[in-house]
Design a protein around this motif. Structure first.
Motif, short mmCIF file in Angstrom:
data_model
loop_
_atom_site.label_atom_id
_atom_site.label_comp_id
_atom_site.label_asym_id
_atom_site.label_seq_id
_atom_site.Cartn_x
_atom_site.Cartn_y
_atom_site.Cartn_z
N LEU A 1 1.23 -13.59 16.43
CA LEU A 1 2.34 -13.09 15.62
C LEU A 1 3.03 -14.23 14.87
N LEU A 2 3.22 -15.36 15.54
CA LEU A 2 3.86 -16.50 14.89
C LEU A 2 2.99 -17.04 13.76
N ASN A 3 1.68 -17.10 13.98
CA ASN A 3 0.77 -17.54 12.92
C ASN A 3 0.82 -16.61 11.73
N GLU A 4 0.85 -15.30 12.02
CA GLU A 4 0.92 -14.31 10.94
C GLU A 4 2.23 -14.43 10.17
N THR A 5 3.32 -14.62 10.90
CA THR A 5 4.63 -14.74 10.27
C THR A 5 4.72 -15.96 9.37
N LEU A 6 4.08 -17.06 9.80
CA LEU A 6 4.17 -18.32 9.06
C LEU A 6 3.05 -18.49 8.04
N SER A 7 2.11 -17.58 8.00
CA SER A 7 0.96 -17.76 7.10
C SER A 7 1.37 -17.89 5.63
N PRO A 8 2.40 -17.16 5.14
CA PRO A 8 2.80 -17.38 3.74
C PRO A 8 3.33 -18.79 3.49
N VAL A 9 3.89 -19.39 4.52
CA VAL A 9 4.43 -20.75 4.38
C VAL A 9 3.32 -21.78 4.53
N PHE A 10 2.45 -21.57 5.51
CA PHE A 10 1.38 -22.53 5.77
C PHE A 10 0.22 -22.37 4.78
N LYS A 11 0.08 -21.15 4.23
CA LYS A 11 -0.98 -20.84 3.26
C LYS A 11 -2.35 -21.18 3.84
N ASP A 12 -3.10 -22.01 3.17
CA ASP A 12 -4.48 -22.25 3.60
C ASP A 12 -4.67 -23.55 4.36
N VAL A 13 -3.56 -24.10 4.92
CA VAL A 13 -3.67 -25.34 5.69
C VAL A 13 -4.40 -25.05 7.00
N SER A 14 -5.37 -25.86 7.35
CA SER A 14 -6.20 -25.60 8.52
C SER A 14 -5.43 -25.86 9.83
N PHE A 15 -5.99 -25.35 10.92
CA PHE A 15 -5.44 -25.52 12.27
C PHE A 15 -5.31 -27.00 12.58
N GLY A 16 -4.15 -27.38 13.15
CA GLY A 16 -3.96 -28.80 13.48
C GLY A 16 -2.85 -28.98 14.50
N LEU A 17 -2.20 -30.13 14.44
CA LEU A 17 -1.18 -30.49 15.42
C LEU A 17 -0.02 -29.51 15.41
N THR A 18 0.32 -28.97 14.24
CA THR A 18 1.43 -28.01 14.16
C THR A 18 1.16 -26.80 15.05
#
Length: 521
Positions: free
Chosen positions: A337-354
């Motif tokens: 849910l958190l990933n989905e919520t933040l996806s417009p902000v993170f856009k296409d940045v790949s999985f990482g430390l965040t």
């Protein structure tokens, strides 16, 4: 003549509670009028680390309680400790010798610790006092080294030595006992050592108050790490063999006592912690059960997509071995849910430390929520190796009200865990044997980001405890200079995290927090 060693655990800043403890002993009718009571240093205000003691209103209260003590109808002489104002020149850490409702002597501490220097001025050190036709040398433990260097004229019958903090290892207690023995032999005097048992966060105190004869032989010793009230006849002493304790056992007992003291003084009974299946949380849970009882400890398992099956089974096995309640709260749906919520902000940045830190912070939210809802204190599980290099997530796994392992390196954590299992498996063997991992990404191991702990801890100990340079460390161990330099940079760069960390139970002279800080870049 009899003496009473009052090995108590005074409350920091709680004058009324400490006054009541003192009054209870002063009212004891079992001692003769010539007998003497000894309370520990800082027995009136409980600690010297807090800004309260320099406030005018607080010092007014100290004076009022001291007046109450002076008017107490006790038949006995006694010595207690307090931070007292002096005439126009600040505060001093003081031992007050009271006899016949009058102050007979004030002995002020000369060799001040780093923290004491913030609040107190240097005193005169050990003082000679005549009482009951005997000559007494009275002072703080830290001042007697200077006293022995002086040429003291005249005969000394009794030495009274107050207080010393606990530091890791049998060696620290052995060194203390050897120094007390030296005092007795050098001065040809009976040496009375009085110590508190308990904590004044971050400091831990061993207790172990003792009496040595003129030959430096131990004649009696109070319990270690426990309150006790021992009455000793100085005219009827017999030599006894000192107890010998493994170093790791002393550290284990000190941490257990520190948890008990912290919870008691803050009026909490229950603890909660996250159980990851790893060795740090396993050790903290074991210590918490020893301190608080298994009925007062709850573990929260918070598996994610990256949690291995054995981590879950290891955590469950530990909880069952300790007979503690545990709950399973998966973070997978929350993370999605958190990933989905933040996806417009993170856009296409790949999985990482965040995303790794997001998981740790979700667990922090869950643990703090359980803590708030149940009234249980959250125990932090970070060890000294992680704290040193910043291998932890702010507002995630760094959450907690008390850092139990914050002064134990990872290799010490392994050693203590094996020691706990010496008589039977409590901490699952797989937890001890498997490679440490935060399990925040696929196949993650701590060694992906850090040197192996057997190497890392040698670098950290040499840099922090021994104050060695990068060049010195490389020369001693033959380590790669780039690796050593990177480790030292991590220690310095992560000071900002440590400034926001939970208070640590102090086991060494180099504990992160109040007395050991690096500059913020």
């Amino acid at each position: 003549m009899k003496i009473r060693l009052i090995q108590s655990d005074p409350f920091a800043g709680k004058l009324q509670a400490n006054f009541e403890q003192i009054s209870e002993h002063l009212s004891d009718s079992n001692l003769d009028s010539e007998d003497i009571m000894f309370f520990p240093a800082n027995s009136l205000e409980g600690a010297y680390l807090y800004k309260d003691i320099i406030s005018g209103w607080y010092q007014t209260e100290v004076r009022q309680y001291l007046k109450k003590i002076l008017t107490h109808p006790s038949r006995n002489a006694f010595i207690l400790g307090a931070i007292l104002p002096t005439d126009g020149i600040g505060l001093q850490n003081t031992l007050i010798f009271i006899s016949e409702n009058k102050i007979k002597a004030c002995i002020t501490k000369r060799n001040l610790s780093f923290e004491e220097q913030k609040y107190c001025r240097k005193g005169d050190g050990v003082q000679l006092v005549t009482h009951n036709n005997k000559n007494w040398a009275i002072g703080f433990y830290d001042d007697f080294e200077d006293f022995l260097k002086k040429e003291n004229s005249g005969h000394i019958d009794h030495v009274v030595c107050f207080g010393s903090e606990f530091f890791t290892g049998k060696e620290s207690l052995d060194q203390r006992n050897l120094f007390l023995r030296e005092i007795s032999i050098r001065l040809s005097a009976y040496t009375i050592f009085i110590n508190r048992a308990g904590s004044a966060i971050p400091f831990l105190y061993t207790g172990g108050s003792s009496v040595l004869n003129r030959n430096g032989s131990l004649c009696c010793q109070s319990l270690l790490f426990q309150n006790s009230y021992d009455t000793i006849d100085l005219d009827n002493l017999s030599v006894q063999e000192p107890e010998v304790y493994p170093s790791i056992a002393l550290s284990y007992t000190a941490l257990t006592m520190g948890i008990q003291s912290y919870f008691r003084k803050n009026k909490f009974k229950k603890a909660v912690l996250g159980l990851s299946g790893g060795i740090d949380s396993a050790l903290v849970a074991t210590l918490a059960v020893a301190a608080l009882g298994n009925e007062n400890v709850t573990g929260i398992l918070m598996p994610s997509d990256f949690s291995s099956e054995h981590s879950i089974t290891d955590a469950v096995e530990l909880a069952e071995n300790l007979k503690i309640k545990y709950e399973v709260v998966p973070i997978k749906p929350l993370f999605a849910l958190l990933n989905e919520t933040l996806s417009p902000v993170f856009k296409d940045v790949s999985f990482g430390l965040t995303e790794e830190n997001m998981q740790a912070r979700l667990r922090g939210i869950i643990l703090m929520s359980v803590s708030n809802k149940t009234g249980a204190l959250l125990l932090n599980t970070s060890n000294k190796s992680e704290v040193a290099v910043g291998y932890g997530t702010l507002y995630g796994d760094m959450c907690g009200s008390l850092a139990i392992l914050g002064d134990l390196y990872k290799t010490d954590v392994f050693e203590m865990s094996r020691w706990i299992n010496r008589c039977g498996i409590i901490i699952p063997q797989n937890t001890i044997e498997k490679a440490p991992s935060a399990e925040l990404r696929p196949n993650q191991k701590d060694s992906d980001s850090l040197p192996e702990y057997s190497i890392l801890d040698k670098i950290l100990h040499a840099f922090i405890e021994e104050e060695k340079s990068c060049e010195d460390i490389c020369q001693i161990y033959g380590f790669d200079p780039e690796m050593v330099n990177k480790t030292i940079k991590l220690v310095k760069a992560n000071e900002y995290k440590r400034r926001q960390a939970a208070p640590i139970l102090k086991l060494s002279p180099t504990t992160f927090g109040l007395e050991m800080r690096f500059s913020l870049e």
